[in-house]
Write a protein that holds these residues in place. Structure first.
Motif, PDB file in Angstrom:
ATOM      1  N   ALA A   1       5.493 -11.159   2.726  1.00 41.87           N
ATOM      2  CA  ALA A   1       6.616 -11.645   1.916  1.00 41.87           C
ATOM      3  C   ALA A   1       7.513 -10.485   1.498  1.00 41.87           C
ATOM      4  CB  ALA A   1       6.103 -12.405   0.698  1.00 41.87           C
ATOM      5  N   ALA A   2       6.908  -9.386   1.073  1.00 38.99           N
ATOM      6  CA  ALA A   2       7.695  -8.225   0.648  1.00 38.99           C
ATOM      7  C   ALA A   2       8.513  -7.670   1.814  1.00 38.99           C
ATOM      8  CB  ALA A   2       6.784  -7.149   0.059  1.00 38.99           C
ATOM      9  N   ALA A   3       7.919  -7.584   2.977  1.00 39.20           N
ATOM     10  CA  ALA A   3       8.655  -7.103   4.153  1.00 39.20           C
ATOM     11  C   ALA A   3       9.814  -8.035   4.484  1.00 39.20           C
ATOM     12  CB  ALA A   3       7.713  -6.969   5.342  1.00 39.20           C
TER      13      ALA A   3
ATOM     14  N   ASP B   1      -1.070   0.800  -5.086  1.00 37.56           N
ATOM     15  CA  ASP B   1      -1.880   2.018  -5.088  1.00 37.56           C
ATOM     16  C   ASP B   1      -2.121   2.541  -3.674  1.00 37.56           C
ATOM     17  OD1 ASP B   1      -2.036   2.110  -7.837  1.00 37.56           O
ATOM     18  OD2 ASP B   1      -4.039   1.213  -7.948  1.00 37.56           O
ATOM     19  N   GLU B   2      -2.277   1.619  -2.707  1.00 37.61           N
ATOM     20  CA  GLU B   2      -2.496   2.028  -1.321  1.00 37.61           C
ATOM     21  C   GLU B   2      -1.275   2.756  -0.777  1.00 37.61           C
ATOM     22  OE1 GLU B   2      -3.749  -1.362   0.987  1.00 37.61           O
ATOM     23  OE2 GLU B   2      -5.384  -1.779  -0.414  1.00 37.61           O
ATOM     24  N   GLY B   3      -0.102   2.310  -1.203  1.00 37.46           N
ATOM     25  CA  GLY B   3       1.121   3.022  -0.880  1.00 37.46           C
ATOM     26  C   GLY B   3       1.749   2.767   0.470  1.00 37.46           C
ATOM     27  N   ASP B   4       1.066   2.106   1.395  1.00 37.72           N
ATOM     28  CA  ASP B   4       1.659   1.923   2.723  1.00 37.72           C
ATOM     29  C   ASP B   4       1.770   0.452   3.140  1.00 37.72           C
ATOM     30  OD1 ASP B   4      -1.040   1.455   3.059  1.00 37.72           O
ATOM     31  OD2 ASP B   4      -1.252   2.718   4.828  1.00 37.72           O
ATOM     32  N   GLU B   5       1.362  -0.447   2.280  1.00 44.45           N
ATOM     33  CA  GLU B   5       1.400  -1.868   2.618  1.00 44.45           C
ATOM     34  C   GLU B   5       2.692  -2.554   2.193  1.00 44.45           C
ATOM     35  OE1 GLU B   5      -1.013  -3.683   4.290  1.00 44.45           O
ATOM     36  OE2 GLU B   5      -1.956  -1.735   4.634  1.00 44.45           O
ATOM     37  N   LEU B   6       3.334  -2.032   1.176  1.00 43.81           N
ATOM     38  CA  LEU B   6       4.555  -2.632   0.644  1.00 43.81           C
ATOM     39  C   LEU B   6       5.741  -1.717   0.912  1.00 43.81           C
ATOM     40  CD1 LEU B   6       3.197  -3.915  -2.794  1.00 43.81           C
ATOM     41  CD2 LEU B   6       3.568  -5.237  -0.698  1.00 43.81           C
TER      42      LEU B   6
END
Length: 138
Positions: free
Chosen positions: A61-63, A89-94
């Motif tokens: 959804a964010a993409a 926190d993961e930093g690469d998914e959103l």
């Protein structure tokens, strides 16, 4: 969503229920009025259609709403908040410049979408959504 929404802040609605996320998105879009409307995407429930939250649905959804101006994520409660925090926190998914917004789910979404649709930046969208905590009904 309009074809001319380039450069607008995107809105993602994370709920434990797909129906709730979709309904709030439809309500906010309807109340935003005519003209250009900022992109909004529901991310409700689990991938198999159950109640819960899905990191996969949230990231997709964010993409889908990312136009380069930032993404405001509004959540209903509990694990929706925790799942978004974990993704941040993961930093690469959103997408870059994605922000979890602390606001009432329905009122905050309407305020965020109306504000984003004016071309406001992410900070202003967040401020409008957060201000919805002060809306009095009586």
């Amino acid at each position: 969503m309009s074809d001319t929404d380039d450069g607008l802040v995107g809105i993602v609605l994370v709920s434990h229920s797909a129906a709730v996320a979709e309904s709030v998105a439809a309500l906010a879009t309807g109340l935003a009025g005519g003209g250009t409307t900022a992109p909004v995407a529901p991310a409700g429930g689990t991938v198999d259609g159950g109640l819960g939250t899905s990191a996969q649905l949230i990231a997709a959804a964010a993409a889908s709403v990312d136009r380069g101006a930032g993404v405001a994520v509004l959540t209903d409660l509990g694990s929706a908040v925790l799942t978004v925090k974990a993704l941040l926190d993961e930093g690469d998914e959103l997408p870059d410049n994605t922000r979890l917004v602390d606001a009432p789910f329905v009122e905050g979404t309407v305020a965020a979408l109306v504000t984003a649709s004016t071309g406001a930046d992410l900070a202003a969208v967040e401020a409008a959504a957060t201000e919805a905590y002060t809306y009095r009904k009586v």
